[in-house]
Design an enzyme around this catalytic site. Structure first.
Site, PDB file in Angstrom:
ATOM      1  CB  CYS A  73      -3.191   0.651  -2.461  1.00 61.90           C
ATOM      2  SG  CYS A  73      -3.185   2.395  -2.908  1.00 61.90           S
ATOM      3  CG  ASN A  74      -9.639   1.144  -2.705  1.00 64.63           C
ATOM      4  OD1 ASN A  74     -10.657   0.593  -3.095  1.00 64.63           O
ATOM      5  ND2 ASN A  74      -9.217   1.017  -1.457  1.00 64.63           N
ATOM      6  CB  THR A  75      -4.822   5.127  -5.105  1.00 63.65           C
ATOM      7  OG1 THR A  75      -5.668   5.635  -4.072  1.00 63.65           O
ATOM      8  CG2 THR A  75      -4.442   6.235  -6.045  1.00 63.65           C
ATOM      9  CE1 TYR A 107       2.672   5.317  -3.251  1.00 68.00           C
ATOM     10  CE2 TYR A 107       1.431   3.533  -4.254  1.00 68.00           C
ATOM     11  CZ  TYR A 107       2.585   3.997  -3.673  1.00 68.00           C
ATOM     12  OH  TYR A 107       3.653   3.144  -3.521  1.00 68.00           O
ATOM     13  N   GLY A 108      -2.769   9.151  -3.825  1.00 65.05           N
ATOM     14  CA  GLY A 108      -4.008   9.682  -4.389  1.00 65.05           C
ATOM     15  C   GLY A 108      -3.858  10.980  -5.165  1.00 65.05           C
ATOM     16  CG  HIS A 123      -4.651   5.012   4.430  1.00 70.55           C
ATOM     17  ND1 HIS A 123      -4.158   4.524   3.254  1.00 70.55           N
ATOM     18  CD2 HIS A 123      -3.579   5.438   5.142  1.00 70.55           C
ATOM     19  CE1 HIS A 123      -2.841   4.649   3.246  1.00 70.55           C
ATOM     20  NE2 HIS A 123      -2.462   5.199   4.384  1.00 70.55           N
ATOM     21  CB  CYS A 180      -9.211   5.150   0.685  1.00 71.02           C
ATOM     22  SG  CYS A 180      -7.522   5.434   1.275  1.00 71.02           S
ATOM     23  CG  ASP A 235      -1.827   1.223   1.300  1.00 71.89           C
ATOM     24  OD1 ASP A 235      -2.305   1.662   0.233  1.00 71.89           O
ATOM     25  OD2 ASP A 235      -2.046   1.765   2.392  1.00 71.89           O
ATOM     26  CB  SER A 236       0.185   4.785  -0.663  1.00 73.19           C
ATOM     27  OG  SER A 236      -0.914   4.907   0.218  1.00 73.19           O
TER      28      SER A 236
HETATM   29  N1  DGL Z   1      -4.656   3.225   0.846  1.00 74.58           N
HETATM   30  C1  DGL Z   1      -4.642   3.928  -0.392  1.00 74.58           C
HETATM   31  C2  DGL Z   1      -5.950   3.631  -1.134  1.00 74.58           C
HETATM   32  O1  DGL Z   1      -6.568   2.627  -0.825  1.00 74.58           O
HETATM   33  C3  DGL Z   1      -4.297   5.304  -0.055  1.00 74.58           C
HETATM   34  C4  DGL Z   1      -4.160   6.248  -1.068  1.00 74.58           C
HETATM   35  C5  DGL Z   1      -3.163   7.329  -0.930  1.00 74.58           C
HETATM   36  O2  DGL Z   1      -2.001   7.081  -0.618  1.00 74.58           O
HETATM   37  O3  DGL Z   1      -3.564   8.439  -1.263  1.00 74.58           O
HETATM   38  O4  DGL Z   1      -6.374   4.323  -2.031  1.00 74.58           O
END
Ligand code: DGL
Length: 259
Positions: free
Chosen positions: A74-76, A43-44, A185, A183, A11-12
């Protein structure tokens, strides 16, 4: 690589540990390696190309540690890079996407809310997904600032509740009955969110579904770990190990490394 090789997750940052927890609960016998790219969070706000390059870097790290399957927690990263990862690598790759489908199918008010990053909400994969639910009113909200606060260990701060309130109040006014957390998080914000939304609004995230899918794909590929040895769990981060240790409540399994 064999059945005892670990499941690799990335994940980010620390958010994907919400997915790791579901996987560990369902598959306690599996060894796991988790990579938190906290140095590069969030990452978003990054471009698609940047997200692809970071996802490749993370996947290579996990494959060099012999991972038998990759979970993009991580969804992004999933919505922007999973196609490229699946083209580039032979191992099974599991992704996580916002749970729009169950929310849309269960909604009685035909109105659902989604809280996710800009990168997820702007992705082609997300647009393609919501195009199947044109009968549902989907209220999209970017969670500006939420990931940064979580990465800084400020989950229970006043700043966090103020931000959440400003994002959720308009959704409540428009009569949503499901709130999708898009997300990885955000499941850590559920106690805070519950203080803001009325009881009848249900919260949905994708953690359990990802764990079930991971188990299914391991079974189909004959990759489940059948060893009687006690499983091991390792967590790598490139920034701020204390936040990761706190959220996991694991002191000895967290390693700081530059990657
Ligand atoms: N956990 C990431 C997600 O699911 C976080 C995104 C991020 O780093 O902005 O999108």
């Amino acid at each position: 690589m064999n059945n005892e090789s670990p499941i690799g997750l990335f994940d980010s940052g620390i958010g994907g540990t919400s997915i790791w927890k579901e996987i560990h609960l369902l598959l306690p016998n599996e060894n796991t390696i988790y990579l938190a790219d906290s140095k590069n969070a969030p990452y978003g706000l990054k471009s698609k190309d940047e997200i692809i390059n970071l996802s490749i870097k993370n996947t290579e790290f996990l494959l060099n540690k012999n991972s038998k399957i990759i979970v993009v927690a991580c969804n992004t990263a999933t919505t922007n890079a999973i196609k490229e990862l699946r083209t580039k690598y032979d191992v099974p790759i599991i992704g996580i996407e916002p749970a729009i489908k169950p929310a849309a199918n269960l909604s009685k008010t035909q109105t659902i809310g989604i809280l996710a990053t800009k990168g997820t909400l702007n992705s082609d994969l997300f647009h393609e997904k919501i195009s199947h639910f044109s009968n549902i009113n989907i209220i999209e909200q970017i969670g500006h600032g939420l990931v940064q606060l979580i990465e800084n260990g400020a989950i229970n701060s006043v700043e966090m509740s103020d931000l959440l309130e400003s994002y959720l109040k308009p959704m409540i006014e428009r009569n949503i009955d499901y709130l999708v957390l898009g997300c990885s998080h955000y499941p850590y914000l559920i106690p805070q969110i519950k203080k803001i939304i009325p009881n009848h609004i249900k919260i949905i995230d994708s953690g359990e579904a990802v764990a079930r899918q991971t188990k299914k794909i391991l079974e189909e590929n004959n990759l489940l770990n059948s060893s009687k040895n006690l499983s091991w769990q390792k967590f790598y981060t490139n920034s701020n190990p204390s936040v990761l240790k706190t959220i996991l409540n694991r002191e000895n399994d967290v390693f700081e490394k530059d990657f």
